[in-house]
Design a protein around this motif. Structure first.
Motif, PDB file in Angstrom:
ATOM      1  N   GLY A  61      73.748  89.484  62.097  1.00 57.13           N
ATOM      2  CA  GLY A  61      72.505  89.964  62.674  1.00 57.13           C
ATOM      3  C   GLY A  61      72.100  91.352  62.241  1.00 57.13           C
ATOM      4  O   GLY A  61      70.936  91.713  62.327  1.00 57.13           O
ATOM      5  N   GLN A  62      73.070  92.170  61.770  1.00 52.85           N
ATOM      6  CA  GLN A  62      72.719  93.535  61.402  1.00 52.85           C
ATOM      7  C   GLN A  62      71.808  93.544  60.171  1.00 52.85           C
ATOM      8  O   GLN A  62      72.139  92.942  59.147  1.00 52.85           O
ATOM      9  N   PRO A  63      70.667  94.235  60.274  1.00 55.45           N
ATOM     10  CA  PRO A  63      69.732  94.237  59.140  1.00 55.45           C
ATOM     11  C   PRO A  63      70.260  95.069  57.971  1.00 55.45           C
ATOM     12  O   PRO A  63      70.680  96.201  58.135  1.00 55.45           O
ATOM     13  N   SER A  64      70.275  94.490  56.769  1.00 57.45           N
ATOM     14  CA  SER A  64      70.637  95.208  55.554  1.00 57.45           C
ATOM     15  C   SER A  64      70.258  94.336  54.361  1.00 57.45           C
ATOM     16  O   SER A  64      70.021  93.137  54.497  1.00 57.45           O
ATOM     17  N   LYS A  65      70.255  94.941  53.168  1.00 60.03           N
ATOM     18  CA  LYS A  65      69.927  94.189  51.958  1.00 60.03           C
ATOM     19  C   LYS A  65      70.972  93.115  51.697  1.00 60.03           C
ATOM     20  O   LYS A  65      70.653  91.987  51.311  1.00 60.03           O
ATOM     21  N   ALA A  66      72.244  93.469  51.929  1.00 60.08           N
ATOM     22  CA  ALA A  66      73.317  92.505  51.697  1.00 60.08           C
ATOM     23  C   ALA A  66      73.183  91.313  52.631  1.00 60.08           C
ATOM     24  O   ALA A  66      73.440  90.167  52.250  1.00 60.08           O
ATOM     25  N   ARG A  67      72.791  91.577  53.874  1.00 59.32           N
ATOM     26  CA  ARG A  67      72.649  90.498  54.837  1.00 59.32           C
ATOM     27  C   ARG A  67      71.508  89.554  54.445  1.00 59.32           C
ATOM     28  O   ARG A  67      71.562  88.353  54.682  1.00 59.32           O
ATOM     29  N   THR A  68      70.466  90.093  53.844  1.00 60.43           N
ATOM     30  CA  THR A  68      69.347  89.251  53.405  1.00 60.43           C
ATOM     31  C   THR A  68      69.800  88.258  52.346  1.00 60.43           C
ATOM     32  O   THR A  68      69.359  87.104  52.321  1.00 60.43           O
ATOM     33  N   LEU A  69      70.727  88.685  51.478  1.00 60.35           N
ATOM     34  CA  LEU A  69      71.223  87.806  50.429  1.00 60.35           C
ATOM     35  C   LEU A  69      72.013  86.633  50.991  1.00 60.35           C
ATOM     36  O   LEU A  69      72.126  85.589  50.344  1.00 60.35           O
ATOM     37  N   GLU A  70      72.573  86.808  52.197  1.00 60.84           N
ATOM     38  CA  GLU A  70      73.358  85.725  52.792  1.00 60.84           C
ATOM     39  C   GLU A  70      72.500  84.494  53.065  1.00 60.84           C
ATOM     40  O   GLU A  70      72.961  83.360  52.934  1.00 60.84           O
ATOM     41  N   GLN A  72      69.939  83.549  51.289  1.00 59.60           N
ATOM     42  CA  GLN A  72      69.703  82.910  49.999  1.00 59.60           C
ATOM     43  C   GLN A  72      70.955  82.194  49.497  1.00 59.60           C
ATOM     44  O   GLN A  72      70.873  81.071  48.985  1.00 59.60           O
ATOM     45  N   SER A  73      72.136  82.832  49.654  1.00 56.13           N
ATOM     46  CA  SER A  73      73.365  82.230  49.148  1.00 56.13           C
ATOM     47  C   SER A  73      73.741  80.982  49.933  1.00 56.13           C
ATOM     48  O   SER A  73      74.356  80.059  49.391  1.00 56.13           O
ATOM     49  N   LYS A  79      72.852  73.525  47.994  1.00 52.63           N
ATOM     50  CA  LYS A  79      72.267  72.729  46.909  1.00 52.63           C
ATOM     51  C   LYS A  79      73.274  72.483  45.779  1.00 52.63           C
ATOM     52  O   LYS A  79      73.239  71.446  45.126  1.00 52.63           O
ATOM     53  N   LYS A  80      74.180  73.457  45.582  1.00 54.08           N
ATOM     54  CA  LYS A  80      75.117  73.365  44.469  1.00 54.08           C
ATOM     55  C   LYS A  80      76.336  72.523  44.816  1.00 54.08           C
ATOM     56  O   LYS A  80      76.784  71.688  44.008  1.00 54.08           O
ATOM     57  N   PHE A  81      76.888  72.738  46.011  1.00 54.93           N
ATOM     58  CA  PHE A  81      78.171  72.120  46.345  1.00 54.93           C
ATOM     59  C   PHE A  81      78.162  71.347  47.663  1.00 54.93           C
ATOM     60  O   PHE A  81      79.200  70.866  48.105  1.00 54.93           O
ATOM     61  N   ILE A 107      66.010  78.823  57.394  1.00 51.15           N
ATOM     62  CA  ILE A 107      67.105  78.556  56.469  1.00 51.15           C
ATOM     63  C   ILE A 107      67.895  77.327  56.909  1.00 51.15           C
ATOM     64  O   ILE A 107      68.266  76.468  56.102  1.00 51.15           O
ATOM     65  N   MET A 108      68.149  77.212  58.200  1.00 54.50           N
ATOM     66  CA  MET A 108      68.893  76.070  58.713  1.00 54.50           C
ATOM     67  C   MET A 108      68.119  74.770  58.501  1.00 54.50           C
ATOM     68  O   MET A 108      68.712  73.721  58.240  1.00 54.50           O
TER      69      MET A 108
END
Length: 439
Positions: A61-70, A72-73, A79-81, A107-108
């Motif tokens: 829940g903590q806002p950050s750039k790294a968290r935004t990538l989660e 997308q990943s 889709k990949k696996f 996302i869900m």
């Protein structure tokens, strides 16, 4: 002399595929991706289905750039696996505002939609602590999320064996919709394990709901069911007896002070269920439900109890005493009780004699965890009885509450007791005992 042959390859080039996959198993996603660039063989190892059968996806829940990538990943991974997945766990950690929840829901929706189309192996799904009754879940977002999850469960209902929605905190109608989706294709569900502890919102008298009873009647092969006592009724026990007695092994029942637990449940209903389900064991977890009259309505002698946990959670109440529970209620389970947890904070009430007598009467008791006001001599008496084989405990974890700031003397006595029984403790026991000031 010049060597005209091919350059010698590293021994890694000859590593068997099964060993290479084992190495990849211990790498995180980032390192796996880098390793896959080494050569064609390593790239093939990256796509081995065995590496992607179990997955935990955490949305922080903590806002950050790294968290935004989660976000997308998570979609990229699915889709990949996603087609290889057998066990999926979704974690929602400290959601902080409505926009974050909206993004999570979107996302869900994509994740579940893709899994529903590509996966035919998923047997285990866990999405815990959604807390759908929180204000950050706006009505439209919550309704859409439940709709998407229900559609996914419906599609996976023929293959799922395990579902964990602990802490979802749904309304009665929403909760029954989700559970019913597991049986909507055939009007019956053969899922074997469900965790719906804290699944419904607080204060709901689920036990009186005909909708809930109708929903639970669709489950025909339950092996393990984890839920709250506010779901228990004669009707539910009869449903379990009729539809799942051939498979039912474990009921894990939580009773919380904020959940309704004043319903009257017949001992005969429990007896009938236990008779038809001879493998059944019941584990009770009480939180701040400590008064003898409350417990007496719940802990009926007909219940095949294997484990009991009573926790006061540091709340002291002058209106209750622990002694009647130790002397009148719990001894009824002397033949089956294997695990006992007591976390008591009750106005310095000493229960040494009553607790020791209970332990000695329970012939199958293996695990004991006690946080309570006890005298240090209790430990010496307990260990002496264990040394004389008067009980069969294998785990002893005790926190001795004391009303004094300085517990030096108690610690010295405990050290003496440990030395006296060191041979027993080191060879046969999982043993941990400390003093803890409660001033």
């Amino acid at each position: 002399m010049e060597d005209d042959g091919e350059p010698e390859q590293s021994s890694w080039a000859y590593l068997p595929d099964v060993c290479l996959r084992h190495v990849f198993h211990w790498l995180d996603d980032k390192d796996r991706s880098r390793a896959a660039l080494v050569c064609k063989k390593w790239s093939c190892a990256m796509y081995s289905g065995s590496l992607w059968r179990c997955r935990t996806i955490t949305f922080y829940g903590q806002p950050s750039k790294a968290r935004t990538l989660e976000f997308q990943s998570a979609l990229w991974y699915t889709k990949k696996f996603g087609k290889y997945l057998k066990h999926l766990e979704i974690k929602l950690s400290n959601p902080y505002n409505t926009p974050f929840i909206k993004k999570f829901q979107v996302i869900m929706r994509g994740l579940l939609s893709h899994l529903g189309k590509c996966n035919s192996h998923l047997v285990s799904l866990s999405i815990k602590y959604l807390e759908l009754d929180c204000l950050i879940w706006k009505n439209v977002v919550r309704a859409q999320f439940i709709k998407n999850l229900a559609a996914f469960l419906k599609r996976m209902s023929n293959q799922l064996h395990y579902l964990n929605l602990k802490g979802a905190r749904t309304t009665l109608e929403e909760g029954c919709e989700l559970l019913s989706s597991l049986s909507s294709l055939t009007n019956r569900s053969f899922i074997s394990e469900i965790n719906i502890e804290d699944f419904f919102s607080l204060h709901l008298s689920v036990y009186s709901s005909a909708l809930f009873h109708q929903t639970m009647s669709k489950f025909h092969s339950l092996n393990i069911l984890t839920f709250n006592y506010n779901c228990i009724s004669d009707e539910l026990l009869d449903i379990l007896r009729e539809h799942s007695s051939h498979s039912l092994c474990t009921l894990n029942i939580k009773c919380h002070i904020h959940d309704p637990h004043g319903q009257v449940v017949s001992g005969m209903s429990w007896a009938n269920l236990a008779k038809r389900a001879p493998k059944l064991n019941v584990n009770f977890f009480f939180e701040r439900v400590m008064k003898h009259d409350h417990l007496a309505r719940i802990l009926l002698v007909e219940i095949p109890v294997r484990s009991i946990s009573l926790r006061s959670c540091y709340f002291s109440d002058p209106d209750w005493t622990m002694r009647p529970t130790l002397t009148d209620l719990l001894p009824a389970y002397w033949h089956g009780l294997q695990k006992l947890t007591l976390e008591l904070n009750n106005d310095h009430e000493l229960v040494d004699d009553e607790l020791l007598q209970l332990i000695l009467s329970c012939k199958r008791l293996l695990f004991l965890k006690v946080w309570a006001f006890l005298s240090v001599s209790f430990m010496e008496r307990l260990l002496q009885n264990r040394a004389e084989r008067k009980c069969i405990l294998t785990t002893i974890k005790v926190r001795i509450y004391t009303a004094q700031d300085d517990s030096t003397e108690e610690e010295r006595l405990l050290a003496d007791i440990y030395r006296k029984f060191k041979y027993l403790i080191d060879s046969e026991l999982n043993y941990f005992v400390i003093t803890y000031p409660m001033v």
